[in-house]
Design a protein around this motif. Sequence first.
Motif, short mmCIF file in Angstrom:
data_model
loop_
_atom_site.label_atom_id
_atom_site.label_comp_id
_atom_site.label_asym_id
_atom_site.label_seq_id
_atom_site.Cartn_x
_atom_site.Cartn_y
_atom_site.Cartn_z
N GLN A 328 34.46 44.86 45.66
CA GLN A 328 34.54 44.69 44.24
C GLN A 328 34.82 43.16 44.04
OE1 GLN A 328 36.96 46.77 41.37
NE2 GLN A 328 36.50 48.88 42.47
N GLN A 550 37.45 46.10 35.62
CA GLN A 550 37.75 46.34 36.98
C GLN A 550 38.80 47.18 36.79
OE1 GLN A 550 37.59 43.75 40.81
NE2 GLN A 550 38.18 42.56 39.08
N GLU A 572 28.80 41.16 43.83
CA GLU A 572 29.98 42.02 43.54
C GLU A 572 30.14 42.13 42.15
OE1 GLU A 572 30.18 39.97 47.26
OE2 GLU A 572 29.61 39.33 45.62
N THR A 576 30.23 45.80 40.77
CA THR A 576 31.63 46.36 39.95
C THR A 576 31.13 46.98 38.64
OG1 THR A 576 33.08 44.47 41.08
CG2 THR A 576 33.74 45.57 38.66
#
Length: 616
Positions: A328, A550, A572, A576
Amino acid sequence: MTTPVVVPTGAAVLRPFVEAGVFDAGEVQLCAAFARLKPGVSDEVLVALAVAARGPRRGHVCIDLADVSLLIVDGNDERTIGLPWPGVERWARALAESDLVAVPSGSLDEPIRPLVWDGHRLYLQRYFHDELTVAADLIERARPGPMDTPAVDGAALEATLDTLFGTDDPSGPDLQRRAARNALTRRFTVISGGPGTGKTRTIARLLAAARMLALGRGEVLDVALAAPTGKAASRMTDAVHLAVAEADDEGLIDPAVSAVLSETTATTLHRLLGAVPGSGFRRNRRNPLPHDLVIVDETSMVSLPLMARLLDALRPEAGLVLVGDPFQLASIEAGSVMSDIVGPGALPATGPDSAHAPLAGHVTELTTSHRFGSDSGIARLATAVRRGEVDVAMEILEHGTDGTRWIRDTDRVGVDEVLDELVTAAVEVVAAAEAGDAVAGLASMRRVKVLAATRHGQLGLYDWTRRIEDGIEQAFPSLRTGNRWYVGRPIIVTANDHPNRLSNGDVGLMIHRGDAASVVIPTAPEPRFLPAAQLDRIETWWAMTIHKSQGSEFPHAVVSLPSEASPILTRELLYTAVTRAQDLVTVVASESSIRAAIARPVSRASGLQERLWSIP
């Protein structure tokens, strides 16, 4: 209009870099100060000082001089072409000879100088010290110690794990059980895994096991749960309570233990460590944390300096469990701690060397996703993005089956269809709010959510919000979305609000309740109502940034990406965003933007992984 940066004569070497936008006033003033303090300091060292100061602002702990233009410069800016960077060999000699630069032997006792040059990596002193501190502490914790020989006998441990996790299947180990066993028998362990792989379930059951074993010994276990942000801590608390309730319903937990765990709450790392604005933390090596076991969730969001402060405050015999997804988005501040710590540890050992690395055996990767099936389109897309398999990802999106959908940003009909879905859901939210139905309103506002890579620009957060609110006003002619307190407005808290017991990232809904506007906050076991006038730092939540998302999950996630030229597009970021979806992910973007994101992994320079995984 941006104020031009004035470059003093002493820092004249930086002028072309300032004109190209590589350095700003902060780096200029730092270099000018050292030029005054150390007359005769070479141009190479001044440029190095500016580079080392700029690096952490881009997430780097250190800078490899051979890659300086890749790490410091925005490759999309034509002004940076042909900048007069020093030659690497000449630069290295100048650093080795300067008394502003320490050339360490790996000791924390080296003289304090502003720069550290380790032969190919350049650090500011504080980041070098933090990296050595973290590496030394984790390697020491990975060695056998007091917690590796617990007072409870092995039979009691295995019996407790059998109760909470079941016995290992002959076809393969139960990775959640293995992770819990590691956490209960070692001073340091890592639980790594993607979304929905059972990290929270593992935390809850290892907590139950730890307390049940302590109860059997007649001891009281002091445990702390922590996360890097208030919202992450709140989510951790709720998820652990839910997992404990499920285990309790199955009759797996001692009632006394269940009661304690149901009251256990997570806190932020800053609050755990006793942050004092402007003066550091109250908890440190001289005033350590009292806890026997500390579990940190969402570790990917923890910066290197914060991890160093946490380790400094832990007693040597205390246990530490780090939990998170190394793929992430990393912390906003410098470092890629979770990724560096996991390193190759989640992979099977491929030879005798990897088996003897300091952290070998201390990382458990959970691989089975329970949020979406491992063979679902969302899972296959997430895997392709994580692995950098651009063509595989594009093929999945092209077919658009089993939970994935791709709308090109130039497809006006397709974008309008997505907008219609969003407006339909928003209208349901407003209707429920006007009827005073808090439960229905809260459920509707989470059913579909726009996750935008940027705030500004076409198909950015503000653009989607405007389009959705225009649709709402068409459905409710008397409603004015320009009114801050309009009924049906979903909100997201943008800063910790301790008086109202709200964290940055908490969400709520403006609702009709009595004669005054109220905000309903989804909390367990019952929603909580607050007068709208008590809330100050909030934003409208029809859409949110991917960074803010997140730790969240939505039945339908609409992922909106800018043009391929945007430097924010990374592998990333897309991973995510895609993994926030439970049932359907819709990607609104050009093919070139998707390809650019997948092909661009976040590159954060750090020496931590090498220190942790090199062979002694």
